[in-house]
Scaffold this active site. Structure first.
Site, mmCIF file in Angstrom:
data_model
loop_
_atom_site.group_PDB
_atom_site.id
_atom_site.type_symbol
_atom_site.label_atom_id
_atom_site.label_comp_id
_atom_site.label_asym_id
_atom_site.label_seq_id
_atom_site.Cartn_x
_atom_site.Cartn_y
_atom_site.Cartn_z
ATOM 1 C CD GLU A 1 5.972 -3.932 10.024
ATOM 2 O OE1 GLU A 1 4.862 -4.392 9.756
ATOM 3 O OE2 GLU A 1 6.500 -2.990 9.398
ATOM 4 C CB CYS B 1 7.135 0.333 7.394
ATOM 5 S SG CYS B 1 6.779 -1.321 6.839
ATOM 6 C CG HIS C 1 8.308 2.393 3.557
ATOM 7 N ND1 HIS C 1 9.188 1.528 4.176
ATOM 8 C CD2 HIS C 1 7.231 1.642 3.212
ATOM 9 C CE1 HIS C 1 8.662 0.321 4.214
ATOM 10 N NE2 HIS C 1 7.463 0.357 3.627
HETATM 11 N N1 CAA Z 1 8.889 -7.876 -16.951
HETATM 12 C C1 CAA Z 1 8.825 -6.622 -16.430
HETATM 13 N N2 CAA Z 1 7.782 -6.203 -15.650
HETATM 14 C C2 CAA Z 1 6.813 -7.096 -15.357
HETATM 15 C C3 CAA Z 1 6.834 -8.407 -15.866
HETATM 16 C C4 CAA Z 1 7.932 -8.798 -16.695
HETATM 17 N N3 CAA Z 1 8.028 -10.019 -17.181
HETATM 18 N N4 CAA Z 1 5.731 -9.044 -15.402
HETATM 19 C C5 CAA Z 1 5.038 -8.155 -14.641
HETATM 20 N N5 CAA Z 1 5.689 -6.984 -14.623
HETATM 21 C C6 CAA Z 1 5.336 -5.758 -13.886
HETATM 22 C C7 CAA Z 1 3.846 -5.447 -13.906
HETATM 23 O O1 CAA Z 1 3.465 -4.798 -15.092
HETATM 24 C C8 CAA Z 1 3.739 -4.543 -12.668
HETATM 25 O O2 CAA Z 1 4.205 -3.254 -13.005
HETATM 26 P P1 CAA Z 1 3.388 -1.939 -12.515
HETATM 27 O O3 CAA Z 1 3.351 -1.990 -10.990
HETATM 28 O O4 CAA Z 1 4.221 -0.808 -13.017
HETATM 29 O O5 CAA Z 1 2.028 -2.052 -13.090
HETATM 30 C C9 CAA Z 1 4.771 -5.156 -11.712
HETATM 31 O O6 CAA Z 1 5.619 -5.997 -12.513
HETATM 32 C C10 CAA Z 1 4.167 -6.006 -10.617
HETATM 33 O O7 CAA Z 1 3.320 -6.922 -11.233
HETATM 34 P P2 CAA Z 1 1.899 -7.291 -10.595
HETATM 35 O O8 CAA Z 1 1.154 -6.049 -10.252
HETATM 36 O O9 CAA Z 1 1.258 -8.305 -11.441
HETATM 37 O O10 CAA Z 1 2.450 -7.964 -9.263
HETATM 38 P P3 CAA Z 1 1.747 -8.817 -8.172
HETATM 39 O O11 CAA Z 1 0.297 -8.960 -8.364
HETATM 40 O O12 CAA Z 1 2.553 -10.060 -8.118
HETATM 41 O O13 CAA Z 1 1.965 -7.948 -6.829
HETATM 42 C C11 CAA Z 1 2.872 -6.537 -5.164
HETATM 43 C C12 CAA Z 1 3.000 -7.037 -6.607
HETATM 44 C C13 CAA Z 1 1.495 -5.913 -4.952
HETATM 45 C C14 CAA Z 1 3.950 -5.514 -4.895
HETATM 46 C C15 CAA Z 1 3.063 -7.759 -4.188
HETATM 47 O O14 CAA Z 1 4.364 -8.238 -4.290
HETATM 48 C C16 CAA Z 1 2.764 -7.436 -2.727
HETATM 49 O O15 CAA Z 1 1.617 -7.533 -2.296
HETATM 50 N N6 CAA Z 1 3.802 -7.076 -1.929
HETATM 51 C C17 CAA Z 1 3.613 -6.787 -0.493
HETATM 52 C C18 CAA Z 1 2.875 -5.487 -0.245
HETATM 53 C C19 CAA Z 1 3.704 -4.260 -0.474
HETATM 54 O O16 CAA Z 1 4.916 -4.283 -0.474
HETATM 55 N N7 CAA Z 1 3.027 -3.112 -0.618
HETATM 56 C C20 CAA Z 1 3.675 -1.841 -0.797
HETATM 57 C C21 CAA Z 1 2.917 -0.718 -0.177
HETATM 58 S S1 CAA Z 1 2.602 -1.044 1.545
HETATM 59 C C22 CAA Z 1 4.055 -0.693 2.345
HETATM 60 O O17 CAA Z 1 4.907 -0.043 1.804
HETATM 61 C C23 CAA Z 1 4.280 -1.229 3.732
HETATM 62 C C24 CAA Z 1 5.194 -2.397 3.643
HETATM 63 O O18 CAA Z 1 6.390 -2.276 3.762
HETATM 64 C C25 CAA Z 1 4.609 -3.712 3.375
#
Ligand code: CAA
Length: 390
Positions: A79, A111, A233
């Site tokens: 992609e 993916c 994945h």
């Molecule tokens: N210590 C330990 N854990 C901590 C922490 C700390 N200090 N601070 C935060 N966390 C934890 C949170 O509690 C959360 O845990 P849970 O998921 O268990 O609730 C985790 O860290 C992530 O924190 P946030 O939800 O606040 O994170 P974020 O808002 O920054 O976003 C994300 C995380 C959504 C993965 C973002 O990085 C993102 O959008 N990534 C791209 C999209 C993606 O990968 N999606 C996956 C599904 S889609 C797919 O699979 C296709 C593909 O390849 C893209």
């Protein structure tokens, strides 16, 4: 006739950034990345590396003990396309010296597309048992600097040869798939970085898993306990863990314990945790990670696979590991590659990230970095110039 994966190898960039360096710059506690999303390092390709050179490096290794004349189809899954018309696979076909009597195509569905390649290859080889299919998946996961997706970037490629009487894994005939038109992650043609609704993408991934598993289960009659390991994945390792916990709850019921269940995916996460998201390659880099790092002899046992491509298409399928598979892995080469990588400072990461090729056709020769056996040497008259360094 049994058809499946006869050879597998992967490649990732020689350069990475530790997510501790990124966390410091973003003023985030590093354990959010290390534990919260479960990622430690992120591969960053230099300017003279792209999906073609990464894919060619992976395929060069996967073809080490395969007769290249037997490869009748190359499916290049990505992609991160470099051209709207020409398949990246054709550059790779030349770099690897494959037969002219071979079909080459590029496949795209986020993916998921490598899995389409695998499923297509299974049918093709069933029809033409003397032929082999080379499936190459290669991607650069790229989100905006400072965006929420930034710590889930990465880069990598995997190459697999699919054949009759495979040496590594026989694919089962049943699979369950799920498609729905959703906007969880996409990249319009005019952008170099993906757009994502992160939280929605996680919800849809989990929904697609439940739906695909349900169909697989109805078709095959198999239960959770029929699998010795699972591969998912893996955009980030916590996503695979969340998926597997859901899988356990749906398919295994209250008798199963989360800590025990997570052991069934542990080894498949090892490589991805240190190279980041490699989009369509990630599921199969997970398979290499499992086969090369499992202390258990997996021979004769069934592995469950879940492939997810945003947008979305998902598939649950399975396969049985072959006797003596260990002899045909490329573990030493992979570990050598991972152990000799070079860490980038935050500033070096930004420089690699911000590099852009000329878009006006003007000639450019790229500085040489460590890119394995192949490199993108430059551009001339809008044409990409690749070099074989071997
Ligand atoms: N210590 C330990 N854990 C901590 C922490 C700390 N200090 N601070 C935060 N966390 C934890 C949170 O509690 C959360 O845990 P849970 O998921 O268990 O609730 C985790 O860290 C992530 O924190 P946030 O939800 O606040 O994170 P974020 O808002 O920054 O976003 C994300 C995380 C959504 C993965 C973002 O990085 C993102 O959008 N990534 C791209 C999209 C993606 O990968 N999606 C996956 C599904 S889609 C797919 O699979 C296709 C593909 O390849 C893209």
């Amino acid at each position: 006739m049994k058809v499946g994966i006869d050879s597998i190898s992967f490649y990732t960039s020689h350069y990475f950034i530790d997510l501790k360096s990124l966390a410091e710059k973003r003023n985030v506690e590093f354990n959010k990345f290390y534990l919260g999303i479960g990622q430690e390092k992120m591969a960053v390709p230099p300017p003279d590396e792209d999906i073609v050179t990464m894919g060619a490096n992976a395929a060069h290794q996967a073809l080490q003990d395969v007769n290249k004349e037997d490869i009748k189809v190359v499916i290049f899954a990505t992609e991160s396309g470099i051209d709207q018309s020409k398949s990246a696979g054709i550059y790779l076909h030349r770099l690897l010296g494959l037969s002219s009597h071979c079909r080459v195509i590029e496949a795209k569905q986020a993916c998921y597309s490598a899995t389409f390649g695998v499923i297509f290859a299974r049918s093709y080889v069933q029809n033409y048992p003397d032929s082999k299919v080379l499936v190459v998946a290669s991607d650069v996961a790229r989100y905006g600097i400072g965006s929420v997706g930034e710590p889930t970037q990465g880069a990598g490629a995997v190459a697999m040869v699919l054949s009759a009487n495979p040496r590594l894994l026989e694919l089962d005939p049943e699979s369950g798939c799920y498609t729905e038109d959703v906007m969880d992650f996409w990249r319009p043609n005019y952008r170099d970085e993906a757009l994502v609704d992160g939280k929605a993408s996680i919800r849809i991934y989990l929904k697609a898993l439940a739906e695909a598993w349900h169909q697989y289960h109805l078709k095959s009659g198999r239960q959770y306990t029929d699998f010795v390991r699972f591969c998912y994945h893996m955009p980030f390792s916590r996503m695979a863990e969340k998926a597997h916990v859901q899988m356990m709850k749906i398919a295994c019921g209250p008798g199963c314990i989360e800590e025990e269940a997570l052991k069934l995916i542990e080894e498949s996460l090892l490589y991805g945790r240190t190279l980041g998201n490699s989009y369509t390659a990630s599921l199969y880099i997970g398979l290499a990670s499992l086969l090369e790092n499992s202390p258990l002899d997996l021979a004769g046992n069934r592995i469950g696979f879940f492939s997810y491509g945003s947008g979305c298409v998902a598939e649950f399928f399975s396969g049985i590991v072959k006797e003596g598979y260990q002899k045909h892995l490329h573990k030493a080469a992979h570990q050598q590659m991972l152990n000799t990588r070079v860490e980038l400072s935050y500033e070096e990461y930004e420089n690699f990230y911000n590099f852009a090729l000329p878009q006006d056709g003007s000639a450019c020769r790229l500085a040489q970095h460590e890119t394995g056996l192949f490199r993108l040497a430059g551009i001339n008259e809008h044409k990409r110039l690749y070099e074989n360094l071997g």
